[in-house]
Design a protein around this motif. Structure first.
Motif, PDB file in Angstrom:
ATOM      1  N   GLU A  92     -32.037  19.547 -20.202  1.00  0.00           N
ATOM      2  CA  GLU A  92     -31.059  18.477 -19.974  1.00  0.00           C
ATOM      3  C   GLU A  92     -31.357  17.709 -18.688  1.00  0.00           C
ATOM      4  N   LYS A  93     -31.878  18.398 -17.689  1.00  0.00           N
ATOM      5  CA  LYS A  93     -32.268  17.708 -16.442  1.00  0.00           C
ATOM      6  C   LYS A  93     -33.416  16.739 -16.707  1.00  0.00           C
ATOM      7  N   VAL A  94     -34.349  17.138 -17.570  1.00  0.00           N
ATOM      8  CA  VAL A  94     -35.439  16.243 -17.946  1.00  0.00           C
ATOM      9  C   VAL A  94     -34.857  14.992 -18.608  1.00  0.00           C
ATOM     10  N   CYS A  95     -33.938  15.182 -19.558  1.00  0.00           N
ATOM     11  CA  CYS A  95     -33.321  14.040 -20.246  1.00  0.00           C
ATOM     12  C   CYS A  95     -32.539  13.169 -19.269  1.00  0.00           C
ATOM     13  N   ASP A  96     -31.790  13.793 -18.375  1.00  0.00           N
ATOM     14  CA  ASP A  96     -31.027  13.028 -17.377  1.00  0.00           C
ATOM     15  C   ASP A  96     -31.958  12.157 -16.537  1.00  0.00           C
ATOM     16  N   ASN A  97     -33.085  12.737 -16.127  1.00  0.00           N
ATOM     17  CA  ASN A  97     -34.043  11.993 -15.309  1.00  0.00           C
ATOM     18  C   ASN A  97     -34.670  10.855 -16.110  1.00  0.00           C
ATOM     19  N   MET A  98     -34.952  11.121 -17.374  1.00  0.00           N
ATOM     20  CA  MET A  98     -35.524  10.062 -18.215  1.00  0.00           C
ATOM     21  C   MET A  98     -34.528   8.927 -18.395  1.00  0.00           C
ATOM     22  N   GLU A  99     -33.230   9.268 -18.550  1.00  0.00           N
ATOM     23  CA  GLU A  99     -32.205   8.231 -18.678  1.00  0.00           C
ATOM     24  C   GLU A  99     -32.116   7.399 -17.400  1.00  0.00           C
ATOM     25  N   LEU A 100     -32.242   8.049 -16.245  1.00  0.00           N
ATOM     26  CA  LEU A 100     -32.238   7.320 -14.968  1.00  0.00           C
ATOM     27  C   LEU A 100     -33.385   6.316 -14.898  1.00  0.00           C
ATOM     28  N   HIS A 101     -34.466   6.619 -15.613  1.00  0.00           N
ATOM     29  CA  HIS A 101     -35.628   5.735 -15.606  1.00  0.00           C
ATOM     30  C   HIS A 101     -35.668   4.812 -16.820  1.00  0.00           C
ATOM     31  N   GLY A 102     -34.551   4.729 -17.550  1.00  0.00           N
ATOM     32  CA  GLY A 102     -34.425   3.721 -18.596  1.00  0.00           C
ATOM     33  C   GLY A 102     -34.643   4.151 -20.024  1.00  0.00           C
ATOM     34  N   VAL A 103     -34.909   5.435 -20.272  1.00  0.00           N
ATOM     35  CA  VAL A 103     -35.051   5.896 -21.658  1.00  0.00           C
ATOM     36  C   VAL A 103     -33.654   6.147 -22.216  1.00  0.00           C
ATOM     37  N   SER A 104     -33.381   5.627 -23.403  1.00  0.00           N
ATOM     38  CA  SER A 104     -32.095   5.860 -24.065  1.00  0.00           C
ATOM     39  C   SER A 104     -32.226   7.033 -25.031  1.00  0.00           C
ATOM     40  N   PHE A 105     -31.125   7.748 -25.240  1.00  0.00           N
ATOM     41  CA  PHE A 105     -31.115   8.875 -26.172  1.00  0.00           C
ATOM     42  C   PHE A 105     -30.019   8.678 -27.203  1.00  0.00           C
ATOM     43  N   VAL A 106     -30.341   8.964 -28.464  1.00  0.00           N
ATOM     44  CA  VAL A 106     -29.351   9.014 -29.529  1.00  0.00           C
ATOM     45  C   VAL A 106     -29.368  10.461 -30.007  1.00  0.00           C
ATOM     46  N   ARG A 107     -28.251  11.158 -29.796  1.00  0.00           N
ATOM     47  CA  ARG A 107     -28.186  12.586 -30.116  1.00  0.00           C
ATOM     48  C   ARG A 107     -27.463  12.828 -31.440  1.00  0.00           C
ATOM     49  N   GLY A 108     -27.854  13.898 -32.098  1.00  0.00           N
ATOM     50  CA  GLY A 108     -27.198  14.279 -33.346  1.00  0.00           C
ATOM     51  C   GLY A 108     -27.492  13.349 -34.502  1.00  0.00           C
ATOM     52  N   ALA A 109     -28.689  12.783 -34.525  1.00  0.00           N
ATOM     53  CA  ALA A 109     -29.030  11.823 -35.576  1.00  0.00           C
ATOM     54  C   ALA A 109     -30.358  12.193 -36.230  1.00  0.00           C
ATOM     55  N   VAL A 110     -30.438  11.921 -37.517  1.00  0.00           N
ATOM     56  CA  VAL A 110     -31.656  12.161 -38.290  1.00  0.00           C
ATOM     57  C   VAL A 110     -31.936  10.887 -39.081  1.00  0.00           C
ATOM     58  N   PRO A 111     -33.155  10.386 -39.040  1.00  0.00           N
ATOM     59  CA  PRO A 111     -33.440   9.160 -39.808  1.00  0.00           C
ATOM     60  C   PRO A 111     -33.391   9.428 -41.310  1.00  0.00           C
ATOM     61  N   THR A 112     -32.857   8.472 -42.049  1.00  0.00           N
ATOM     62  CA  THR A 112     -32.821   8.590 -43.506  1.00  0.00           C
ATOM     63  C   THR A 112     -33.813   7.643 -44.157  1.00  0.00           C
ATOM     64  N   ASN A 113     -34.204   6.580 -43.440  1.00  0.00           N
ATOM     65  CA  ASN A 113     -35.230   5.668 -43.928  1.00  0.00           C
ATOM     66  C   ASN A 113     -35.659   4.759 -42.783  1.00  0.00           C
ATOM     67  N   PHE A 114     -36.788   4.097 -42.989  1.00  0.00           N
ATOM     68  CA  PHE A 114     -37.293   3.117 -42.027  1.00  0.00           C
ATOM     69  C   PHE A 114     -37.586   1.839 -42.780  1.00  0.00           C
ATOM     70  N   LYS A 115     -37.233   0.701 -42.158  1.00  0.00           N
ATOM     71  CA  LYS A 115     -37.492  -0.599 -42.761  1.00  0.00           C
ATOM     72  C   LYS A 115     -37.992  -1.542 -41.681  1.00  0.00           C
ATOM     73  N   ARG A 116     -38.908  -2.421 -42.054  1.00  0.00           N
ATOM     74  CA  ARG A 116     -39.371  -3.451 -41.117  1.00  0.00           C
ATOM     75  C   ARG A 116     -38.263  -4.485 -40.964  1.00  0.00           C
ATOM     76  N   VAL A 117     -38.073  -4.924 -39.740  1.00  0.00           N
ATOM     77  CA  VAL A 117     -37.117  -5.975 -39.453  1.00  0.00           C
ATOM     78  C   VAL A 117     -37.902  -7.276 -39.290  1.00  0.00           C
ATOM     79  N   PRO A 118     -37.601  -8.295 -40.107  1.00  0.00           N
ATOM     80  CA  PRO A 118     -38.349  -9.548 -40.000  1.00  0.00           C
ATOM     81  C   PRO A 118     -38.344 -10.088 -38.572  1.00  0.00           C
ATOM     82  N   GLY A 119     -39.519 -10.490 -38.113  1.00  0.00           N
ATOM     83  CA  GLY A 119     -39.637 -11.055 -36.770  1.00  0.00           C
ATOM     84  C   GLY A 119     -39.741 -10.031 -35.659  1.00  0.00           C
ATOM     85  N   GLU A 120     -39.715  -8.732 -35.984  1.00  0.00           N
ATOM     86  CA  GLU A 120     -39.753  -7.692 -34.962  1.00  0.00           C
ATOM     87  C   GLU A 120     -41.140  -7.109 -34.760  1.00  0.00           C
TER      88      GLU A 120
END
Length: 183
Positions: free
Chosen positions: A151-179
């Motif tokens: 958790e300290k590693v994650c806290d430090n990463m958040e301080l440096h701008g990394v965002s975290f989404v917890r408790g999530a599992v991807p169900t699919n991936f799609k290309r976003v036009p223009g991205e």
């Protein structure tokens, strides 16, 4: 400079130069490992293997050809490879950590799926180059490690701008036009 940095204190970074430097370094390491094995009279086999008996392996190469080899002793080092999540769009829209340093251009905005040490290392690296980076994790970071430290590693990463989404599992991936995206 062989890893893409130019100017004082890393004022600018060239992705293409870094990819070349990383690939050269990996090739050099692999050559060194193989040389050391040869000097130790060890035969390196990069094939699918199964034991036929205590002193015989049946090997299958990438073309499906089979052969048996015998020895007094075998060292089995299976290694590991990253895997895709197994959901629709994963092969079309995603890369693995093995592919990151082979991309012809910088990844840009990045979603890292998973929170293993390799995943967090990749996220920190991409964010360190200035790209918007989010880590999507199913449960806990750095499974098998001390969770207070994780958790300290994650806290430090958040301080440096990394965002975290917890408790999530991807169900699919799609290309976003223009991205843009990989590929």
């Amino acid at each position: 400079e062989s890893y893409g940095w130019e100017g004082a204190q890393g004022a600018s970074h060239k992705w293409e130069a870094m990819v070349g430097g990383v690939q050269d370094h990996i090739a050099s390491l692999n050559f060194g490992y193989r040389s050391e094995l040869r000097s130790g009279n060890v035969t390196y086999l990069n094939e699918l293997a199964s034991f036929k008996d205590a002193h015989t392996l049946t090997l299958t190469d990438k073309d499906g050809n089979r052969r048996d080899v015998t020895a007094n002793c075998f060292v089995v080092a299976v290694g590991g490879r990253p895997k895709y999540p197994g959901v629709p769009g994963d092969r079309e829209c995603c890369i693995t950590s093995d592919d990151l340093f082979s991309l012809p251009k910088a990844p840009g905005k990045t979603l890292v799926v998973g929170a293993s040490y390799v995943a967090l290392e990749c996220a920190g690296f991409v964010r360190g180059l200035g790209y918007n980076t989010t880590v999507l994790m199913r449960s806990i970071p750095l499974r098998g490690f001390d969770q207070e430290c994780a958790e300290k590693v994650c806290d430090n990463m958040e301080l440096h701008g990394v965002s975290f989404v917890r408790g999530a599992v991807p169900t699919n991936f799609k290309r976003v036009p223009g991205e843009g995206g990989v590929g």
